[in-house]
Write an enzyme that holds these catalytic residues in place. Structure first.
Site, short mmCIF file in Angstrom:
data_model
loop_
_atom_site.label_atom_id
_atom_site.label_comp_id
_atom_site.label_asym_id
_atom_site.label_seq_id
_atom_site.Cartn_x
_atom_site.Cartn_y
_atom_site.Cartn_z
N ASP A 152 1.99 -4.83 1.19
CA ASP A 152 2.22 -3.39 1.07
C ASP A 152 2.54 -2.86 -0.33
O ASP A 152 1.88 -1.98 -0.82
CB ASP A 152 3.37 -2.97 2.00
CG ASP A 152 3.20 -3.46 3.43
OD1 ASP A 152 2.30 -4.28 3.69
OD2 ASP A 152 3.98 -3.03 4.30
N GLU A 164 11.63 -13.41 6.88
CA GLU A 164 10.35 -12.77 6.60
C GLU A 164 9.85 -13.18 5.22
O GLU A 164 8.67 -13.49 5.04
CB GLU A 164 10.58 -11.25 6.68
CG GLU A 164 9.33 -10.41 6.69
CD GLU A 164 9.67 -8.92 6.79
OE1 GLU A 164 10.87 -8.56 6.83
OE2 GLU A 164 8.73 -8.11 6.82
C1 GLC Z 1 5.00 -5.75 6.81
C2 GLC Z 1 4.11 -6.72 6.03
C3 GLC Z 1 2.80 -6.91 6.75
C4 GLC Z 1 3.08 -7.36 8.19
C5 GLC Z 1 4.03 -6.39 8.90
C6 GLC Z 1 4.50 -6.91 10.26
O1 GLC Z 1 4.45 -4.48 6.82
O2 GLC Z 1 3.90 -6.25 4.73
O3 GLC Z 1 1.98 -7.84 6.09
O4 GLC Z 1 1.90 -7.48 8.89
O5 GLC Z 1 5.19 -6.20 8.13
O6 GLC Z 1 5.06 -8.16 10.15
#
Ligand code: GLC
Length: 443
Positions: free
Chosen positions: A175, A410
């Site tokens: 992102d 994460e």
């Molecule tokens: C965040 C991450 C993305 C992922 C999402 C759900 O937005 O940047 O890559 O898919 O979270 O985990």
């Protein structure tokens, strides 16, 4: 390397996936991400495929229920609001019902994500031990993945050059990568015209330091608002979207999925020609247009500026996964990576998502430096493919050590001096799923 109790780690990982199971799919995390996400579902299916193939199949089936008539596979498939918890931007905000292409049920977001699904199907087949019982499922999914690739080549490659563009940073999966900064900064925001919104991702006290800035968020929302005002009409979005970037991660993954889909086509007695053609087309274009022979990386390309964006993120190495570079290029990429990302160093966890020698590197902030396990997984697979077995092994081992030491976060701080490590949400599904895959591959 620290001694790890693999059996115990495996059990913990399975427990996380079980706890995030909603009854229909596995959400990425217990609270922060309460719906189904596109590439997460692919990685999660990989984890399940080692011990519960039925669930791996359910995961992908559920995701593809959200596929649009034009082939777009959405970034988010929403659960019913009551079950879904609070998430912004939620189903109401996207207003995808204004597009005739969107399914009425389930409700989805209106953008896509990196097309991992072709290669995930191939991995499932491999992990099943080539079990003929999986064939009906592969036959069921094959045309859906094909429709997704057709969508990408039809609507996201306007100059028919073999490279697909993303029209929102969320489509990249990475992102707030520094690579998007300038393109986003060029979008002038008029606060009076921006829909009012409240972020839901800043609930815990350290979140602001670890997640995208508000100015990024304004632009994320500006783009979604633009798409919904155009009712997700492809021609209109193509004409008006100010953010259009050809990214080496997205296209490198597409290359690999094309290659895997060609192999699946042979297996299923389907026609592989489109996939062979797309693979060669995109591979050629990545080398022609995005390869930077000076820095030995693949750069991004900004279609508005008609210029390359020097790319110092790990995204630039993902083409290794898709067999894009020739062996000499791959050798040079590895040397670049050793200098700025992956290395046998005592002070760094591999692989930071942004080059350590860049001024903008931020060890805590999301996609601007931290280690993400899915990136390690794709890089280690790419390295393995080119014969860099020791480097691939190092990435696998370091990923497992990070998880074993700090938990199923994460993302992680690449600095080993950080004794409290692990950011974003805990109990993160793809960290658990890919940990399961790494353990199985390490056996
Ligand atoms: C965040 C991450 C993305 C992922 C999402 C759900 O937005 O940047 O890559 O898919 O979270 O985990």
């Amino acid at each position: 390397m620290k001694t790890i109790d693999y059996e115990a780690l495996l059990q913990q990982a399975k427990t996380i996936l079980a706890n995030n199971w909603t009854g229909a799919f596995t959400k990425p995390a217990p609270h922060l991400y309460p719906h189904q996400w596109n590439w997460d579902a692919g990685f999660i299916a990989l984890g399940h495929s080692h011990y519960d193939m039925e669930r791996a199949c359910q995961e992908l089936r559920s995701l593809f229920r959200g596929q649009w008539d034009n082939g777009l596979l959405p970034q988010i498939v929403f659960q019913a609001p009551a079950a879904g918890g609070r998430y912004f931007p939620g189903a109401d905000f996207w207003q995808t019902h204004t597009s005739s292409e969107a399914p009425g049920d389930p409700i989805t977001s209106g953008i896509t994500m990196p097309p991992v699904h072709g290669f995930v199907l191939w991995e499932l087949w491999q992990n099943s031990g080539e079990d003929p019982q999986l064939i009906p499922f592969l036959k069921e999914l094959f045309p859906k993945v094909k429709a997704l690739h057709e969508y990408l080549y039809e609507y996201r490659d306007p100059m028919h050059e073999g490279l697909v563009y993303i029209r929102h940073p969320w489509e990249s999966g990475t992102d707030n990568s520094p690579t998007w900064d300038e393109a986003l900064a060029r979008i002038a925001i008029d606060k009076m015209k921006l829909p009012t919104y409240e972020r839901q991702d800043l609930q815990h006290k350290k979140a602001a330091a670890q997640r995208p800035n508000d100015s990024d968020y304004d632009r994320y929302i500006y783009l979604v608002d633009l798409f919904r005002r155009h009712h997700y009409d492809e021609g209109e979005m193509e004409a008006h979207c100010p953010f259009k970037i050809q990214d080496p991660l997205f296209n490198g993954i597409l290359c690999y999925s094309n290659e895997c889909m060609a192999k699946l086509a042979e297996l299923l007695a389907e026609d592989p020609e489109d996939f062979y053609g797309w693979h060669a087309f995109t591979r050629g274009a990545l080398n022609e247009k995005l390869w930077n022979r000076v820095t030995a990386r693949y750069d991004s390309y900004d279609l508005h500026q008609q210029a390359l964006i020097p790319t110092y993120t790990a995204n630039s190495f993902i083409p290794l996964l898709g067999g894009v570079p020739d062996p000499q290029q791959a050798q040079r990429m590895m040397a670049t990576m050793m200098g700025t990302h992956v290395q046998e160093r005592d002070d760094i966890w591999n692989c930071p998502t942004y080059a350590l020698d860049q001024a903008k590197v931020d060890f805590q902030k999301y996609w601007r430096g931290p280690v993400w396990i899915n990136i390690n997984w794709m890089l280690s697979k790419g390295m393995q493919r080119y014969g860099f077995a020791e480097d691939a092994q190092l990435l696998r081992e370091q990923s497992l050590e990070l998880i074993d030491t700090f938990g199923f976060h994460e993302y992680f701080d690449p600095r080993k001096e950080q004794t409290e490590n692990g950011y974003g949400t805990d109990g993160f599904s793809w960290t658990a799923a890919l940990c399961i895959d790494f353990i199985n591959k390490n056996k």
